[in-house]
Design a protein around this motif. Structure first.
Motif, PDB file in Angstrom:
ATOM      1  N   VAL A  71     -30.895  93.137 100.701  1.00 54.66           N
ATOM      2  CA  VAL A  71     -29.576  93.512 100.521  1.00 54.66           C
ATOM      3  C   VAL A  71     -28.625  92.679  99.699  1.00 54.66           C
ATOM      4  CG1 VAL A  71     -28.859  91.869 102.431  1.00 54.66           C
ATOM      5  CG2 VAL A  71     -27.406  93.858 102.251  1.00 54.66           C
ATOM      6  N   ALA A  72     -27.940  93.414  99.081  1.00 59.60           N
ATOM      7  CA  ALA A  72     -26.812  92.544  98.099  1.00 59.60           C
ATOM      8  C   ALA A  72     -25.476  92.446  98.760  1.00 59.60           C
ATOM      9  CB  ALA A  72     -26.536  93.630  96.791  1.00 59.60           C
ATOM     10  N   VAL A  73     -25.370  90.783  98.610  1.00 63.55           N
ATOM     11  CA  VAL A  73     -23.904  90.313  99.236  1.00 63.55           C
ATOM     12  C   VAL A  73     -23.502  89.251  98.238  1.00 63.55           C
ATOM     13  CG1 VAL A  73     -23.172  89.166 101.210  1.00 63.55           C
ATOM     14  CG2 VAL A  73     -25.092  90.500 101.683  1.00 63.55           C
ATOM     15  N   VAL A 115     -30.055  87.187 105.932  1.00 57.08           N
ATOM     16  CA  VAL A 115     -28.532  87.584 106.233  1.00 57.08           C
ATOM     17  C   VAL A 115     -28.204  88.049 107.595  1.00 57.08           C
ATOM     18  CG1 VAL A 115     -26.530  88.839 105.203  1.00 57.08           C
ATOM     19  CG2 VAL A 115     -28.425  88.272 103.871  1.00 57.08           C
ATOM     20  N   PHE A 116     -29.136  88.972 107.869  1.00 58.63           N
ATOM     21  CA  PHE A 116     -28.763  89.615 109.293  1.00 58.63           C
ATOM     22  C   PHE A 116     -28.975  88.305 110.521  1.00 58.63           C
ATOM     23  CE2 PHE A 116     -30.172  92.266 112.778  1.00 58.63           C
ATOM     24  CZ  PHE A 116     -28.909  93.435 112.716  1.00 58.63           C
ATOM     25  N   GLY A 117     -29.820  87.602 110.354  1.00 58.11           N
ATOM     26  CA  GLY A 117     -29.940  86.587 111.420  1.00 58.11           C
ATOM     27  C   GLY A 117     -28.942  85.475 111.447  1.00 58.11           C
ATOM     28  N   ARG A 118     -28.505  85.114 110.209  1.00 59.56           N
ATOM     29  CA  ARG A 118     -27.183  84.233 110.017  1.00 59.56           C
ATOM     30  C   ARG A 118     -26.035  84.793 110.528  1.00 59.56           C
ATOM     31  NH1 ARG A 118     -27.292  79.481 108.148  1.00 59.56           N
ATOM     32  NH2 ARG A 118     -25.213  79.740 107.345  1.00 59.56           N
ATOM     33  N   ALA A 119     -25.769  86.306 110.135  1.00 63.12           N
ATOM     34  CA  ALA A 119     -24.404  86.759 110.565  1.00 63.12           C
ATOM     35  C   ALA A 119     -24.558  86.970 111.975  1.00 63.12           C
ATOM     36  CB  ALA A 119     -24.382  88.250 109.827  1.00 63.12           C
ATOM     37  N   LEU A 120     -25.545  87.165 112.661  1.00 64.15           N
ATOM     38  CA  LEU A 120     -25.389  87.481 113.929  1.00 64.15           C
ATOM     39  C   LEU A 120     -25.990  86.468 114.848  1.00 64.15           C
ATOM     40  CD1 LEU A 120     -27.321  91.025 114.447  1.00 64.15           C
ATOM     41  CD2 LEU A 120     -25.004  90.543 114.634  1.00 64.15           C
ATOM     42  N   GLY A 121     -26.371  85.145 114.276  1.00 63.42           N
ATOM     43  CA  GLY A 121     -26.416  84.047 114.937  1.00 63.42           C
ATOM     44  C   GLY A 121     -27.921  84.162 115.702  1.00 63.42           C
ATOM     45  N   LEU A 122     -28.912  84.857 115.348  1.00 61.55           N
ATOM     46  CA  LEU A 122     -29.884  84.940 115.844  1.00 61.55           C
ATOM     47  C   LEU A 122     -31.229  84.505 115.052  1.00 61.55           C
ATOM     48  CD1 LEU A 122     -29.624  88.801 117.163  1.00 61.55           C
ATOM     49  CD2 LEU A 122     -29.578  87.079 118.460  1.00 61.55           C
ATOM     50  N   PRO A 123     -32.264  84.040 115.704  1.00 57.17           N
ATOM     51  CA  PRO A 123     -33.588  83.717 114.804  1.00 57.17           C
ATOM     52  C   PRO A 123     -34.220  84.850 114.440  1.00 57.17           C
ATOM     53  CG  PRO A 123     -33.739  83.286 117.168  1.00 57.17           C
ATOM     54  CD  PRO A 123     -32.577  83.900 117.295  1.00 57.17           C
ATOM     55  N   ASN A 124     -34.863  84.815 112.986  1.00 59.82           N
ATOM     56  CA  ASN A 124     -35.402  86.004 112.765  1.00 59.82           C
ATOM     57  C   ASN A 124     -36.674  86.749 113.538  1.00 59.82           C
ATOM     58  OD1 ASN A 124     -33.730  85.556 110.506  1.00 59.82           O
ATOM     59  ND2 ASN A 124     -35.508  85.068 109.037  1.00 59.82           N
ATOM     60  N   ALA A 143     -21.805  84.493 106.253  1.00 63.16           N
ATOM     61  CA  ALA A 143     -22.996  84.041 106.737  1.00 63.16           C
ATOM     62  C   ALA A 143     -23.900  83.649 105.257  1.00 63.16           C
ATOM     63  CB  ALA A 143     -23.967  85.103 107.205  1.00 63.16           C
ATOM     64  N   VAL A 144     -23.530  84.013 104.188  1.00 62.99           N
ATOM     65  CA  VAL A 144     -24.255  83.595 102.936  1.00 62.99           C
ATOM     66  C   VAL A 144     -23.584  82.659 101.997  1.00 62.99           C
ATOM     67  CG1 VAL A 144     -25.545  85.580 103.255  1.00 62.99           C
ATOM     68  CG2 VAL A 144     -23.539  85.631 101.677  1.00 62.99           C
ATOM     69  N   GLU A 145     -22.265  82.298 102.300  1.00 67.54           N
ATOM     70  CA  GLU A 145     -21.380  81.413 101.671  1.00 67.54           C
ATOM     71  C   GLU A 145     -21.919  80.247 101.386  1.00 67.54           C
ATOM     72  OE1 GLU A 145     -17.453  81.658 103.283  1.00 67.54           O
ATOM     73  OE2 GLU A 145     -17.836  80.203 104.803  1.00 67.54           O
TER      74      GLU A 145
END
Length: 136
Positions: free
Chosen positions: A34-36, A46-55, A20-22
């Motif tokens: 969060v550290a990624v 990060v959470f939104g991108r990883a799940l494909g959800l809007p914030n 999601a962050v690459e």
């Protein structure tokens, strides 16, 4: 890790989080991070991108909790102060805090039903913490 949010089941893995962050740059961090990939990120980004959800579909505390349970270093600027410069999974980046929390959860689960005092619960938590630090 499987979890539910607003009654809907979700799954999130370390691989999905890293993907999601690459190709992203971290947005400014307001409070929760969060550290990624050796970098601090806002949890919602990060959470939104990883799940494909809007914030707007989740709150940052839920994201923070999921990342903490996954074992990622997390940081609350209001509670913990300025972000540490290191994002390693060392004692300074949240690992001990996560172990302390888990040890206290275990101590309460074991001690509270027996009616132990707070002092006994804390002593039990310290024993659990020592045990958790030796676990591989």
């Amino acid at each position: 890790m499987d979890f539910s949010m607003d009654g809907d089941p979700h799954h999130l893995s370390m691989e999905e989080i890293e993907r999601a962050v690459e190709d992203q740059k971290p947005e400014p961090i307001q409070q929760l991070a969060v550290a990624v990939a050796d970098q601090w990120w806002p949890v919602k980004q990060v959470f939104g991108r990883a799940l494909g959800l809007p914030n707007t579909k989740f709150n940052s505390r839920k994201a923070f909790d999921v990342f903490r349970r996954l074992g990622l270093p997390v940081h609350d600027v209001k509670r913990d102060g300025p972000l540490p410069s290191s994002t390693d999974r060392t004692e300074s980046s949240g690992r001990v805090d996560n172990l302390r929390l888990r040890s206290l959860e275990l101590a309460v689960a074991v001690s509270a039903p027996r009616g132990d005092t707070n002092d006994l619960i804390v002593a039990t938590a310290e024993r659990f913490l020592a045990w958790l630090r030796t676990e591989k």
